[in-house]
Design an enzyme around this catalytic site. Sequence first.
Site, PDB file in Angstrom:
ATOM      1  N   THR A 194      11.072 -13.556  -9.026  1.00  0.00           N
ATOM      2  CA  THR A 194      10.998 -13.944  -7.623  1.00  0.00           C
ATOM      3  C   THR A 194       9.697 -14.651  -7.451  1.00  0.00           C
ATOM      4  O   THR A 194       8.736 -14.092  -6.970  1.00  0.00           O
ATOM      5  CB  THR A 194      11.035 -12.758  -6.663  1.00  0.00           C
ATOM      6  OG1 THR A 194      12.250 -12.106  -6.829  1.00  0.00           O
ATOM      7  CG2 THR A 194      11.012 -13.242  -5.241  1.00  0.00           C
ATOM      8  N   GLU A 280       3.344  -6.284  -6.711  1.00  0.00           N
ATOM      9  CA  GLU A 280       3.493  -5.319  -5.620  1.00  0.00           C
ATOM     10  C   GLU A 280       2.833  -3.994  -5.982  1.00  0.00           C
ATOM     11  O   GLU A 280       3.177  -3.349  -6.973  1.00  0.00           O
ATOM     12  CB  GLU A 280       4.971  -5.106  -5.311  1.00  0.00           C
ATOM     13  CG  GLU A 280       5.589  -6.304  -4.619  1.00  0.00           C
ATOM     14  CD  GLU A 280       7.087  -6.194  -4.458  1.00  0.00           C
ATOM     15  OE1 GLU A 280       7.620  -6.944  -3.622  1.00  0.00           O
ATOM     16  OE2 GLU A 280       7.717  -5.387  -5.157  1.00  0.00           O
TER      17      GLU A 280
END
Length: 407
Positions: A194, A280
């Site tokens: 992503t 993340e």
Amino acid sequence: MEVQLEQFKLMKDGNIASAKGFQAGGLHCGLRKKKMDLGWVYSEVPAQAAGVYTTNVFQAAPLKVTQESIEKEQQLQAIIVNSAIANACTGEQGLQDAYDMRKLFAETVGVEEHLAAVASTGLIGELLPMDKLQKGISQIPDHKHIGASKFESAILTTDTKEKGIAIELEIDGQTVTIGGAAKGSGMIHPNMATMLGFVTTDANISSSYLSDVLKSITNQSFNMITVDGDTSTNDMVLVLANGKAENQALTPEHREWQKFYDALQFVCEYLAKEIARDGEGATRLVEVQVEGAFTDESATAIAKSIISSNLVKTAIHGADANWGRIITAIGYSGESLDPDKVSIYLGDILVVENGVPHRFDEDAAKEYLLEDEITILAKLGDANGKATAWGCDLSYEYVRINASYRT
């Protein structure tokens, strides 16, 4: 091999609009609650273009439309990007929305439709609210929305910071600039993830050579990062070269070809590392170096195996010098090697020598593993194969972010 900043000048506050003839911007159109969510890049003239895309079988609608645009004349002049919604797994309606998005954007900025590219990132399986996008695209000509930092912000999802760079170098006595921006934080794994990457340059180079260079460099940069082992539906990296620097056309026979190659690699590698650094919940950037493998391909597979190991990543998060997890990841990589020649370093600290434990200072190792940037070096023997991969630690915060991604 990591490219060193020697032949190039790193531009202060350099960005994707630093190269001659490029402009970028961003605005909020309502796809996200408050943050910017629509960005664009524009070249004054059609630019030679090249792209690489996700290996996921499920390719999002924007990728299909962008590939079609590039295939027509191997040129692009403008790129439109939305965050929040990926427009992936949305069927015929999603594909039509991507075409409509391209058409609206092209008409707004005054370029031929096939010279516009479309990219989306965000939640999979939702249709784009085209009324909001149409309203946002209509605002693009307003000069208050121009600014590369706005573009960098508009393309983000769970990222914690913008990612941009530009460098200058001299080719044929002309100043050539290469700039770039990227987004990516989760669902990141080698073979594109992503992540979206956009690179602009005013260099004079044909699309065919640009494509060859991009594919080669991607395998040494964007395809050598991982955060969580997931490969997304929307990744792409696009490079635009508009020739505004007016250097002689770059080919492999050009005397300064390698300088350009190294410069482009530096930009791509920088952006790739920034994505890994911003994983993340990440607290550390991890670099894995593999040396002494039988081939570069074998070294690449082993480096990816180490950097992708959740057990290695959690050990680093806990500052635990558990070298057994590194050895295990090397062993299940499927690559041939002599276990009795394997040595492992954490930074400068030797923890395994020729396949057996080496006595080391646990406190010093723990202190090293608490640093912001960690290097794991695996020496496999005396052969010449080598590779470098980048990733991050795996934290409790990663679980929190992804347990509530849709909310």
